[in-house]
Design a protein around this motif. Sequence first.
Motif, PDB file in Angstrom:
ATOM      1  N   ILE A 100       0.857  -1.061   0.087  1.00  0.00           N
ATOM      2  CA  ILE A 100       0.059  -0.193  -0.143  1.00  0.00           C
ATOM      3  C   ILE A 100       0.852   1.252   0.037  1.00  0.00           C
ATOM      4  N   GLY A 101       0.721   2.064  -0.854  1.00  0.00           N
ATOM      5  CA  GLY A 101       1.403   3.279  -0.975  1.00  0.00           C
ATOM      6  C   GLY A 101       1.380   4.201   0.411  1.00  0.00           C
ATOM      7  N   ARG A 102       2.511   4.841   0.901  1.00  0.00           N
ATOM      8  CA  ARG A 102       2.538   5.578   2.012  1.00  0.00           C
ATOM      9  C   ARG A 102       1.176   6.409   2.540  1.00  0.00           C
ATOM     10  N   PRO A 103       0.711   7.248   1.474  1.00  0.00           N
ATOM     11  CA  PRO A 103      -0.256   8.264   2.057  1.00  0.00           C
ATOM     12  C   PRO A 103      -1.249   7.327   2.348  1.00  0.00           C
ATOM     13  N   TYR A 104      -1.663   6.464   2.286  1.00  0.00           N
ATOM     14  CA  TYR A 104      -2.593   5.476   2.538  1.00  0.00           C
ATOM     15  C   TYR A 104      -2.531   4.396   3.577  1.00  0.00           C
ATOM     16  N   TRP A 105      -1.562   4.329   4.268  1.00  0.00           N
ATOM     17  CA  TRP A 105      -1.272   3.643   5.366  1.00  0.00           C
ATOM     18  C   TRP A 105      -2.174   3.871   6.658  1.00  0.00           C
ATOM     19  N   GLY A 106      -2.317   2.916   7.393  1.00  0.00           N
ATOM     20  CA  GLY A 106      -3.221   3.146   8.585  1.00  0.00           C
ATOM     21  C   GLY A 106      -4.559   3.230   8.239  1.00  0.00           C
ATOM     22  N   ARG A 107      -5.200   2.989   7.077  1.00  0.00           N
ATOM     23  CA  ARG A 107      -6.657   3.253   6.745  1.00  0.00           C
ATOM     24  C   ARG A 107      -7.588   1.947   6.554  1.00  0.00           C
ATOM     25  N   GLY A 108      -6.710   0.921   6.708  1.00  0.00           N
ATOM     26  CA  GLY A 108      -7.272  -0.567   6.682  1.00  0.00           C
ATOM     27  C   GLY A 108      -7.326  -1.011   5.288  1.00  0.00           C
ATOM     28  N   PHE A 109      -6.642  -0.318   4.287  1.00  0.00           N
ATOM     29  CA  PHE A 109      -6.987  -0.615   2.754  1.00  0.00           C
ATOM     30  C   PHE A 109      -6.291  -2.078   2.534  1.00  0.00           C
ATOM     31  N   ALA A 110      -5.090  -2.422   3.312  1.00  0.00           N
ATOM     32  CA  ALA A 110      -4.664  -3.400   2.961  1.00  0.00           C
ATOM     33  C   ALA A 110      -5.495  -4.753   3.435  1.00  0.00           C
TER      34      ALA A 110
END
Length: 177
Positions: A100-110
């Motif tokens: 997952i791209g860094r701007p989207y870490w911690g949002r549960g996308f993975a």
Amino acid sequence: MCVIETSPVVETRRLLLRAPSPQDIPAIARLANDEDISRMTLRMPYPYGANDAEAFVVAVAAQDPAKANTFLIEHEALGPVGVIGLFEDADPAPEAGYWIGRPYWGRGFATEALEGALLWTGRRWRKRALVSGHFADNPASGRVLEKAGFLYTGEVRKQFSKARGEPVETRRMVWLA
């Protein structure tokens, strides 16, 4: 008879998992050109440029869908946020890998993408087990795998990271449908 989709699409609550296309090359290159991402993968080089992203898109298009399926992870409002792949390797069960791209870490996308891919794996690809792993120095990836239902096997392998240029201890995990 198992029907093999050549360009499967998986929808989750917020995400669309689909084949990467040539128009995704700039976004893939921008997101993947981050040493903290590539050094946590086996196959990604660092630096990661447009030529790497183009080669990736071409390689995905050439995959045998009976043995590998790679998806661009696209958020409904944000666009591409990462990649997830399922592929047969030396293990008895296919392997799952993602970033997952860094701007989207911690949002549960993975976790959401992995759960969607696992559901697709069982229903469409007819796989009953998958393996995965995470580098010992990347416990966040282990938490994603655990949330998606993977269990630790107790096996630790030294696996070569292209970005690091050396083998890295990898904690192996398994998912059973």
